[in-house]
Scaffold this motif. Structure first.
Motif: not given
Length: 80
Positions: A1-16, A44-51
């Motif tokens: 999960m931590k790896f996914a959160e890091s990737n989500a942060g990088l993707i979010a930065m790109s969107i910003l 659905p189950e297994g999908k979690e919002p992080v930002i």
């Protein structure tokens, strides 16, 4: 999960950055009711919002609140 959160942060930065390039204002939000977001977006189950990212155009007729006073370096850091 931590790896996914890091990737989500990088993707979010790109969107910003992309939003700014196209003249769209943005604001990342991570302090949210995750369960309510999951329910509202019917994730659905297994999908979690992080930002969430709010996107829009600033209303120039409105005034933003000023930035709160922040403590200075000397008030926060003790060099040893």
């Amino acid at each position: 999960m931590k790896f996914a959160e890091s990737n989500a942060g990088l993707i979010a930065m790109s969107i910003l950055y992309a939003a700014k390039y196209y003249g769209v204002d943005s604001h990342p939000m991570s302090g949210m009711d995750f369960a309510a977001v999951k329910e509202a977006f019917e994730l659905p189950e297994g999908k979690e919002p992080v930002i969430l990212i709010a996107l829009g155009y600033r209303d120039e007729s409105k005034t933003l609140y000023g930035r709160a006073k922040r403590r200075g370096y000397d008030e926060v850091v003790m060099e040893v």
